[in-house]
Design a protein around this motif. Structure first.
Motif, PDB file in Angstrom:
ATOM      1  N   SER A 158       0.827  -1.205   0.000  1.00 28.83           N
ATOM      2  CA  SER A 158       0.000   0.000   0.000  1.00 28.83           C
ATOM      3  C   SER A 158       0.866   1.262   0.000  1.00 28.83           C
ATOM      4  O   SER A 158       2.077   1.203   0.160  1.00 28.83           O
ATOM      5  CB  SER A 158      -0.952  -0.011   1.199  1.00 28.83           C
ATOM      6  OG  SER A 158      -0.218   0.158   2.396  1.00 28.83           O
ATOM      7  N   SER A 159       0.198   2.393  -0.152  1.00 27.44           N
ATOM      8  CA  SER A 159       0.888   3.684  -0.226  1.00 27.44           C
ATOM      9  C   SER A 159       1.514   4.063   1.116  1.00 27.44           C
ATOM     10  O   SER A 159       1.138   3.543   2.171  1.00 27.44           O
ATOM     11  CB  SER A 159      -0.101   4.773  -0.633  1.00 27.44           C
ATOM     12  OG  SER A 159      -1.011   5.012   0.439  1.00 27.44           O
ATOM     13  N   ASP A 160       2.448   4.995   1.057  1.00 27.29           N
ATOM     14  CA  ASP A 160       3.037   5.536   2.288  1.00 27.29           C
ATOM     15  C   ASP A 160       1.937   6.116   3.177  1.00 27.29           C
ATOM     16  O   ASP A 160       1.994   6.009   4.403  1.00 27.29           O
ATOM     17  CB  ASP A 160       4.054   6.630   1.960  1.00 27.29           C
ATOM     18  CG  ASP A 160       5.315   6.084   1.289  1.00 27.29           C
ATOM     19  OD1 ASP A 160       5.413   4.853   1.084  1.00 27.29           O
ATOM     20  OD2 ASP A 160       6.198   6.895   0.982  1.00 27.29           O
ATOM     21  N   TRP A 161       0.931   6.750   2.564  1.00 20.97           N
ATOM     22  CA  TRP A 161      -0.177   7.358   3.309  1.00 20.97           C
ATOM     23  C   TRP A 161      -0.844   6.309   4.209  1.00 20.97           C
ATOM     24  O   TRP A 161      -1.025   6.528   5.403  1.00 20.97           O
ATOM     25  CB  TRP A 161      -1.194   7.956   2.324  1.00 20.97           C
ATOM     26  CG  TRP A 161      -2.449   8.426   2.965  1.00 20.97           C
ATOM     27  CD1 TRP A 161      -2.664   9.632   3.574  1.00 20.97           C
ATOM     28  CD2 TRP A 161      -3.674   7.691   3.095  1.00 20.97           C
ATOM     29  NE1 TRP A 161      -3.945   9.685   4.071  1.00 20.97           N
ATOM     30  CE2 TRP A 161      -4.583   8.518   3.785  1.00 20.97           C
ATOM     31  CE3 TRP A 161      -4.088   6.425   2.687  1.00 20.97           C
ATOM     32  CZ2 TRP A 161      -5.888   8.118   4.078  1.00 20.97           C
ATOM     33  CZ3 TRP A 161      -5.378   6.020   2.980  1.00 20.97           C
ATOM     34  CH2 TRP A 161      -6.266   6.867   3.674  1.00 20.97           C
ATOM     35  N   LEU A 162      -1.186   5.167   3.623  1.00 24.97           N
ATOM     36  CA  LEU A 162      -1.872   4.138   4.408  1.00 24.97           C
ATOM     37  C   LEU A 162      -0.923   3.494   5.413  1.00 24.97           C
ATOM     38  O   LEU A 162      -1.309   3.241   6.556  1.00 24.97           O
ATOM     39  CB  LEU A 162      -2.487   3.062   3.512  1.00 24.97           C
ATOM     40  CG  LEU A 162      -3.200   1.967   4.329  1.00 24.97           C
ATOM     41  CD1 LEU A 162      -4.372   2.537   5.105  1.00 24.97           C
ATOM     42  CD2 LEU A 162      -3.636   0.828   3.465  1.00 24.97           C
ATOM     43  N   GLN A 163       0.314   3.232   5.006  1.00 27.58           N
ATOM     44  CA  GLN A 163       1.256   2.617   5.945  1.00 27.58           C
ATOM     45  C   GLN A 163       1.441   3.508   7.176  1.00 27.58           C
ATOM     46  O   GLN A 163       1.486   3.014   8.304  1.00 27.58           O
ATOM     47  CB  GLN A 163       2.593   2.339   5.271  1.00 27.58           C
ATOM     48  CG  GLN A 163       2.525   1.150   4.325  1.00 27.58           C
ATOM     49  CD  GLN A 163       3.885   0.656   3.899  1.00 27.58           C
ATOM     50  OE1 GLN A 163       4.912   0.977   4.497  1.00 27.58           O
ATOM     51  NE2 GLN A 163       3.917  -0.157   2.850  1.00 27.58           N
ATOM     52  N   LEU A 164       1.515   4.805   6.970  1.00 34.05           N
ATOM     53  CA  LEU A 164       1.683   5.723   8.104  1.00 34.05           C
ATOM     54  C   LEU A 164       0.452   5.700   9.013  1.00 34.05           C
ATOM     55  O   LEU A 164       0.575   5.662  10.235  1.00 34.05           O
ATOM     56  CB  LEU A 164       1.962   7.139   7.585  1.00 34.05           C
ATOM     57  CG  LEU A 164       2.648   8.089   8.538  1.00 34.05           C
ATOM     58  CD1 LEU A 164       3.945   7.525   9.102  1.00 34.05           C
ATOM     59  CD2 LEU A 164       2.920   9.414   7.835  1.00 34.05           C
ATOM     60  N   LYS A 181      11.573   5.139   6.548  1.00 34.43           N
ATOM     61  CA  LYS A 181      12.071   5.249   7.923  1.00 34.43           C
ATOM     62  C   LYS A 181      11.000   5.877   8.820  1.00 34.43           C
ATOM     63  O   LYS A 181      10.811   5.449   9.963  1.00 34.43           O
ATOM     64  CB  LYS A 181      13.348   6.100   7.923  1.00 34.43           C
ATOM     65  CG  LYS A 181      14.045   6.148   9.247  1.00 34.43           C
ATOM     66  CD  LYS A 181      15.375   6.880   9.121  1.00 34.43           C
ATOM     67  CE  LYS A 181      16.107   6.835  10.451  1.00 34.43           C
ATOM     68  NZ  LYS A 181      17.422   7.460  10.345  1.00 34.43           N
ATOM     69  N   ARG A 182      10.287   6.870   8.292  1.00 35.30           N
ATOM     70  CA  ARG A 182       9.233   7.528   9.080  1.00 35.30           C
ATOM     71  C   ARG A 182       8.142   6.529   9.473  1.00 35.30           C
ATOM     72  O   ARG A 182       7.657   6.530  10.609  1.00 35.30           O
ATOM     73  CB  ARG A 182       8.642   8.692   8.279  1.00 35.30           C
ATOM     74  CG  ARG A 182       7.579   9.436   9.037  1.00 35.30           C
ATOM     75  CD  ARG A 182       7.086  10.636   8.262  1.00 35.30           C
ATOM     76  NE  ARG A 182       6.000  11.285   8.981  1.00 35.30           N
ATOM     77  CZ  ARG A 182       5.030  11.941   8.384  1.00 35.30           C
ATOM     78  NH1 ARG A 182       5.016  12.091   7.084  1.00 35.30           N
ATOM     79  NH2 ARG A 182       4.071  12.480   9.104  1.00 35.30           N
ATOM     80  N   ILE A 183       7.743   5.678   8.541  1.00 33.95           N
ATOM     81  CA  ILE A 183       6.709   4.672   8.833  1.00 33.95           C
ATOM     82  C   ILE A 183       7.222   3.687   9.882  1.00 33.95           C
ATOM     83  O   ILE A 183       6.529   3.395  10.866  1.00 33.95           O
ATOM     84  CB  ILE A 183       6.289   3.942   7.537  1.00 33.95           C
ATOM     85  CG1 ILE A 183       5.525   4.904   6.612  1.00 33.95           C
ATOM     86  CG2 ILE A 183       5.454   2.703   7.852  1.00 33.95           C
ATOM     87  CD1 ILE A 183       5.388   4.418   5.181  1.00 33.95           C
ATOM     88  N   ARG A 184       8.438   3.191   9.694  1.00 31.81           N
ATOM     89  CA  ARG A 184       9.007   2.237  10.667  1.00 31.81           C
ATOM     90  C   ARG A 184       9.120   2.875  12.046  1.00 31.81           C
ATOM     91  O   ARG A 184       8.784   2.254  13.062  1.00 31.81           O
ATOM     92  CB  ARG A 184      10.359   1.713  10.173  1.00 31.81           C
ATOM     93  CG  ARG A 184      10.243   0.820   8.930  1.00 31.81           C
ATOM     94  CD  ARG A 184      11.556   0.152   8.549  1.00 31.81           C
ATOM     95  NE  ARG A 184      12.617   1.090   8.250  1.00 31.81           N
ATOM     96  CZ  ARG A 184      12.836   1.668   7.071  1.00 31.81           C
ATOM     97  NH1 ARG A 184      12.055   1.400   6.038  1.00 31.81           N
ATOM     98  NH2 ARG A 184      13.858   2.505   6.904  1.00 31.81           N
ATOM     99  N   ASN A 185       9.582   4.124  12.102  1.00 29.67           N
ATOM    100  CA  ASN A 185       9.709   4.818  13.393  1.00 29.67           C
ATOM    101  C   ASN A 185       8.357   5.055  14.051  1.00 29.67           C
ATOM    102  O   ASN A 185       8.223   4.916  15.267  1.00 29.67           O
ATOM    103  CB  ASN A 185      10.456   6.146  13.227  1.00 29.67           C
ATOM    104  CG  ASN A 185      11.945   5.942  13.022  1.00 29.67           C
ATOM    105  OD1 ASN A 185      12.490   4.881  13.329  1.00 29.67           O
ATOM    106  ND2 ASN A 185      12.600   6.953  12.490  1.00 29.67           N
TER     107      ASN A 185
END
Length: 156
Positions: A113-119, A140-144
């Motif tokens: 999925s998109s970064d938007w949904l992952q976040l 990295k932002r999503i993982r953090n």
């Protein structure tokens, strides 16, 4: 107010964008799909999609936890069928709904999925989604975000 701030000088698509947002915010459920289709017929496709995207996000935020979401999403999917980005956003809202309501979902679908949904999912209350994204989120932002989610340290 100086001369450059007058509404008459504002580009027509900006005025239409604001008018569309207002109309979408006040539309009745019965007229919503028709209005979305009408907005998407605007000659300025970038502006039209942006207005509809804001509307979809606002409505999905309100509706995704409850049973009204599914018929609404089906109606919006029909209205946006020729717009791949909007179709994908609706699919991602449905995945987010499944994740937040504890319905079945597949980790691969989340990772694709998109970064938007992952976040969004990284900050959710779904322990499995948070764990998956802490380990394998795209950025990295999503993982953090997932790693600092209190749910990750919490119980299963």
């Amino acid at each position: 107010m100086n001369h450059h701030d007058t509404p008459q000088d504002e580009p027509a698509e900006h005025l239409r964008f604001r008018a569309y947002l207002s109309a979408l915010e006040h539309v009745t459920d019965a007229d919503e799909a028709g209005l979305v289709s009408e907005v998407l017929n605007d000659p300025d496709q970038t502006m039209a999609r942006s207005a509809v995207l804001r509307h979809l996000d606002r409505r999905a935020t309100e509706l995704h936890p409850g049973p009204a979401y599914e018929p609404w999403a089906a109606s919006m999917a029909q209205a946006t069928v020729r717009h791949a980005f909007l179709t994908r956003r609706l699919q991602e809202w449905s995945l987010f709904r499944a994740i937040t309501l504890g319905q079945p979902w597949r980790p691969d679908t989340l990772l694709d999925s998109s970064d938007w949904l992952q976040l969004k999912a990284a900050a959710s209350s779904n322990t499995e989604a948070v764990k998956t994204l802490a380990e394998r989120g795209r950025t990295k932002r999503i993982r953090n975000t997932a790693r600092t989610n209190p749910r990750r340290q919490g119980s299963h």
